[in-house]
Design an enzyme around this catalytic site. Structure first.
Site, PDB file in Angstrom:
ATOM      1  N   ASP A   1       0.808  -1.229   0.000  1.00 33.55           N
ATOM      2  CA  ASP A   1       0.000   0.000   0.000  1.00 33.55           C
ATOM      3  C   ASP A   1       0.842   1.280   0.000  1.00 33.55           C
ATOM      4  O   ASP A   1       0.295   2.374   0.013  1.00 33.55           O
ATOM      5  CB  ASP A   1      -0.970   0.013   1.191  1.00 33.55           C
ATOM      6  CG  ASP A   1      -0.242   0.147   2.526  1.00 33.55           C
ATOM      7  OD1 ASP A   1       0.984   0.303   2.543  1.00 33.55           O
ATOM      8  OD2 ASP A   1      -0.929   0.110   3.566  1.00 33.55           O
TER       9      ASP A   1
ATOM     10  N   TYR B   1      10.643   4.282   1.363  1.00 37.36           N
ATOM     11  CA  TYR B   1      11.520   3.247   1.925  1.00 37.36           C
ATOM     12  C   TYR B   1      12.950   3.320   1.392  1.00 37.36           C
ATOM     13  O   TYR B   1      13.857   2.738   1.994  1.00 37.36           O
ATOM     14  CB  TYR B   1      10.942   1.852   1.660  1.00 37.36           C
ATOM     15  CG  TYR B   1       9.843   1.490   2.640  1.00 37.36           C
ATOM     16  CD1 TYR B   1      10.148   1.027   3.905  1.00 37.36           C
ATOM     17  CD2 TYR B   1       8.501   1.627   2.297  1.00 37.36           C
ATOM     18  CE1 TYR B   1       9.156   0.701   4.812  1.00 37.36           C
ATOM     19  CE2 TYR B   1       7.495   1.300   3.200  1.00 37.36           C
ATOM     20  CZ  TYR B   1       7.835   0.839   4.456  1.00 37.36           C
ATOM     21  OH  TYR B   1       6.853   0.521   5.363  1.00 37.36           O
TER      22      TYR B   1
HETATM   23  P1  NAD Z   1      -0.835  -7.445  13.806  1.00 43.13           P
HETATM   24  O1  NAD Z   1       0.218  -8.103  14.621  1.00 43.13           O
HETATM   25  O2  NAD Z   1      -1.795  -6.515  14.450  1.00 43.13           O
HETATM   26  O3  NAD Z   1      -1.709  -8.584  13.106  1.00 43.13           O
HETATM   27  C1  NAD Z   1      -1.183  -9.728  12.562  1.00 43.13           C
HETATM   28  C2  NAD Z   1      -2.013 -10.938  12.983  1.00 43.13           C
HETATM   29  O4  NAD Z   1      -1.438 -12.079  12.325  1.00 43.13           O
HETATM   30  C3  NAD Z   1      -1.984 -11.237  14.489  1.00 43.13           C
HETATM   31  O5  NAD Z   1      -3.295 -11.276  14.992  1.00 43.13           O
HETATM   32  C4  NAD Z   1      -1.308 -12.609  14.554  1.00 43.13           C
HETATM   33  O6  NAD Z   1      -1.807 -13.437  15.577  1.00 43.13           O
HETATM   34  C5  NAD Z   1      -1.602 -13.174  13.191  1.00 43.13           C
HETATM   35  N1  NAD Z   1      -0.733 -14.269  12.769  1.00 43.13           N
HETATM   36  C6  NAD Z   1       0.577 -14.428  13.001  1.00 43.13           C
HETATM   37  N2  NAD Z   1       1.008 -15.571  12.432  1.00 43.13           N
HETATM   38  C7  NAD Z   1      -0.061 -16.147  11.837  1.00 43.13           C
HETATM   39  C8  NAD Z   1      -0.250 -17.327  11.065  1.00 43.13           C
HETATM   40  N3  NAD Z   1       0.779 -18.141  10.813  1.00 43.13           N
HETATM   41  N4  NAD Z   1      -1.488 -17.614  10.602  1.00 43.13           N
HETATM   42  C9  NAD Z   1      -2.517 -16.784  10.856  1.00 43.13           C
HETATM   43  N5  NAD Z   1      -2.398 -15.635  11.549  1.00 43.13           N
HETATM   44  C10 NAD Z   1      -1.178 -15.323  12.029  1.00 43.13           C
HETATM   45  O7  NAD Z   1      -0.072  -6.750  12.598  1.00 43.13           O
HETATM   46  P2  NAD Z   1      -0.462  -5.487  11.691  1.00 43.13           P
HETATM   47  O8  NAD Z   1       0.413  -4.340  12.056  1.00 43.13           O
HETATM   48  O9  NAD Z   1      -1.914  -5.273  11.697  1.00 43.13           O
HETATM   49  O10 NAD Z   1       0.017  -5.964  10.262  1.00 43.13           O
HETATM   50  C11 NAD Z   1      -0.480  -7.132   9.649  1.00 43.13           C
HETATM   51  C12 NAD Z   1       0.372  -7.506   8.469  1.00 43.13           C
HETATM   52  O11 NAD Z   1       0.146  -6.636   7.385  1.00 43.13           O
HETATM   53  C13 NAD Z   1       1.890  -7.440   8.715  1.00 43.13           C
HETATM   54  O12 NAD Z   1       2.521  -8.487   8.016  1.00 43.13           O
HETATM   55  C14 NAD Z   1       2.282  -6.125   8.106  1.00 43.13           C
HETATM   56  O13 NAD Z   1       3.634  -6.073   7.791  1.00 43.13           O
HETATM   57  C15 NAD Z   1       1.396  -6.163   6.905  1.00 43.13           C
HETATM   58  N6  NAD Z   1       1.183  -4.903   6.195  1.00 43.13           N
HETATM   59  C16 NAD Z   1       1.563  -4.890   4.909  1.00 43.13           C
HETATM   60  C17 NAD Z   1       1.357  -3.782   4.144  1.00 43.13           C
HETATM   61  C18 NAD Z   1       1.869  -3.800   2.737  1.00 43.13           C
HETATM   62  O14 NAD Z   1       2.070  -2.759   2.167  1.00 43.13           O
HETATM   63  N7  NAD Z   1       2.123  -4.955   2.137  1.00 43.13           N
HETATM   64  C19 NAD Z   1       0.747  -2.658   4.702  1.00 43.13           C
HETATM   65  C20 NAD Z   1       0.358  -2.690   6.045  1.00 43.13           C
HETATM   66  C21 NAD Z   1       0.569  -3.841   6.783  1.00 43.13           C
HETATM   67  C1  G6P Z   2       3.405   0.819   4.843  1.00 42.60           C
HETATM   68  C2  G6P Z   2       4.060  -0.278   4.094  1.00 42.60           C
HETATM   69  C3  G6P Z   2       3.805  -1.591   4.777  1.00 42.60           C
HETATM   70  C4  G6P Z   2       4.261  -1.543   6.206  1.00 42.60           C
HETATM   71  C5  G6P Z   2       3.561  -0.411   6.918  1.00 42.60           C
HETATM   72  C6  G6P Z   2       4.087  -0.229   8.311  1.00 42.60           C
HETATM   73  O1  G6P Z   2       2.023   0.747   4.739  1.00 42.60           O
HETATM   74  O2  G6P Z   2       3.625  -0.356   2.766  1.00 42.60           O
HETATM   75  O3  G6P Z   2       4.450  -2.611   4.064  1.00 42.60           O
HETATM   76  O4  G6P Z   2       3.971  -2.757   6.871  1.00 42.60           O
HETATM   77  O5  G6P Z   2       3.755   0.796   6.220  1.00 42.60           O
HETATM   78  O6  G6P Z   2       3.300   0.697   8.976  1.00 42.60           O
HETATM   79  P1  G6P Z   2       3.344   0.829  10.560  1.00 42.60           P
HETATM   80  O7  G6P Z   2       2.344   1.877  10.845  1.00 42.60           O
HETATM   81  O8  G6P Z   2       2.963  -0.541  11.086  1.00 42.60           O
HETATM   82  O9  G6P Z   2       4.738   1.191  10.896  1.00 42.60           O
HETATM   83 MN    MN Z   3       4.358  -2.281   1.870  1.00 41.70          MN
END
Ligand code: NAD
Ligand code: G6P
Ligand code: MN
Length: 454
Positions: free
Chosen positions: A169, A277
């Protein structure tokens, strides 16, 4: 039509569900399932999700909350994955261990990102295998789980036929900030071109209704010495760190530095707009200097987004009132829900995706996982090919892509030497010996999560 959210206990789940529910006509969604390993956490998030679906939007979408794989995946059409393997406790380690050795400590970049990658590769393969076993044959996994660059390379190597699209995102969040800075309300009229790797790319053009926005944007960044809408900066806190006023989490806390860093990068290299980044690779020394090794982004998130969400759930249970700000996810939820619409309804809308290069960037390897625009239809992404990229960007990308490939190979083979090569090759690490010190400390911290390295 069933959508399963893996990582149902995520801080982003409620926001994503709202985006899905607001698009229920186009998605024709009958049921949303939340799946997580952490029942207690997910059950709390489910309270808000239930409120969104059945009180706020009053829709008849069924909600299922489960920790059982078969219940989660059976007949699902879409799987939205967003798990954080090791949760915030391990994110803290990923950020703090490298900083103790004078290196960038970041969730997805440098050695912290590689540690997170080593934890996530095999759980992600399990998601794919479970989807293959139980979901609809034409399922799509839309994956946000980080580190997306490493996860996508592992998918390419280990499950090349999986119906998975890895996404990020950040580019869209940057466009949100650009729109706010340029005072553009209808951001859907912004069209951009972009190339790179995940969390490692550049906007080469940004246009708004036929106007090339880049000259105006360059002038804005130069004048303000930051890429940040003036309104967001008005309650600038004492340390020069914006607390952000407009509900945009990407502009809060230590995120401030990367928007400032966009200015610093563009003072030297003004042609393209860098992904935020890139600061961790181009200003690694300075980013270490202004980091607090005792208090990193993981701490900020636990003290704000995570706390606000769970406090909000408790307050709702006590008073029956909910403040939407506690789960607002903005374009993060819209982006993944819109991608599902494009796949389901074969719209051929344009999205950035992380995809195998296959010649689309002529001077990058065929098998590099790159981030490029693609038209999305029912058969997946049709990637838009481009001209060769300049040597500076290509050189940076080659170093990074080889570091990521070595990490994935090392993880699969259980090879200490390859993982050490991956760490040593990464631009955030100044010496082989520092790479080894970090790796050895991370092996200890990741016991039970990483495969054994020999
Ligand atoms: P969070 O810790 O609040 O939520 C993650 C959840 O995943 C937790 O509830 C945890 O119990 C669960 N989990 C862990 N291992 C698991 C498994 N093997 N199977 C099922 N569930 C499992 O984290 P968050 O800050 O809300 O972020 C969630 C994810 O989204 C992270 O990987 C973060 O890096 C990612 N993210 C990616 C983007 C992107 O641009 N690609 C953007 C925002 C967040
Ligand atoms: C952006 C990136 C994600 C990353 C997130 C972290 O959205 O694209 O890949 O996980 O920032 O945000 P946070 O608020 O958890 O630092
Ligand atoms: Mn990302």
């Amino acid at each position: 039509m069933i959508i399963t959210i893996v990582g149902g206990g995520s801080t982003f789940t409620a926001g994503i569900v709202k985006s899905i529910a607001l698009r229920r006509e186009e998605l024709e969604v009958d049921e949303i399932r939340l799946f997580d390993l952490d029942k207690e956490r997910q059950d709390k998030v489910a309270v808000v999700v239930d409120w969104i679906l059945h009180e706020d939007l009053k829709c008849d979408i069924k909600l299922t909350v489960t920790t059982d794989v078969e219940t989660a995946y059976t007949d699902a059409s879409f799987i939205f994955a967003q798990m954080r393997v090791g949760k915030y406790a391990m994110r803290e380690q990923d950020e703090k261990i490298p900083l103790r050795h004078g290196c960038v400590g970041q969730e997805t970049c440098g050695t912290g990102g590689m540690a997170y990658g080593m934890r996530t590769i095999f759980p992600m393969m399990k998601v794919i295998d479970d989807a293959e076993k139980y979901a609809k044959k034409d399922y799509w996994i839309l994956n946000y789980s980080n580190p997306a660059a490493i996860v996508s390379e592992a998918c390419r190597v280990l499950r090349p036929k999986a119906r998975i699209i890895n996404i990020c995102d950040m580019p869209i969040a940057i466009i949100d900030v650009v729109a706010a800075a340029m005072e553009i309300k209808d951001k859907e009229n912004i069209v951009y071109d972009y190339f790179g790797l995940n969390h490692f790319g550049w906007f080469t053009s940004i246009e708004y209704k036929g106007e090339d926005l880049m000259p105006r944007l360059r002038a804005y960044i130069k004048e303000h010495e930051i890429l940040m809408p003036a309104a967001y900066l008005k309650d600038k806190a004492a340390l020069g760190v914006s607390s952000g006023t407009e509900g945009n989490r990407h502009t809060k806390g230590s995120w401030y530095y990367v928007w400032k860093g966009v200015y610093e990068i563009m003072e030297n290299f003004p042609e393209y707009l860098p992904n935020t980044y890139l600061n961790y690779y181009l200003q690694q020394k300075e980013f270490v200097e202004h980091s607090n090794p005792e208090h990193t982004r993981a701490n900020e998130v636990m003290e704000t987004r995570e706390k606000n969400l769970f406090d909000g759930v408790d307050a709702y249970l006590a008073t029956g009132k909910i403040d939407e700000k506690v789960f607002y996810a903005g374009s993060h939820g819209d982006w993944i829900a819109d991608l599902a619409i494009a796949l389901k309804n074969d719209t051929k809308a344009r999205f950035l995706v992380i995809t195998e290069n296959r010649g689309a960037i002529p001077n990058m390897p065929y098998d590099a996982m790159v981030e490029l625009p693609a038209y999305i239809g029912k058969n997946g992404p049709e990637v838009i090919a481009r001209d060769p990229i300049p040597l500076f960007q290509q050189g940076l990308m080659m170093q990074q892509v080889n570091s990521e490939k070595l990490l994935v190979e090392g993880c699969i083979e259980g090879s200490y030497e390859k993982v050490l090569q991956a760490f040593t090759l990464n631009k955030t690490v100044p010496s082989m010996n520092v790479a080894k010190e970090i790796l050895d400390e991370m092996i200890e911290a990741n016991k039970g999560y990483w495969p054994e390295l020999k």
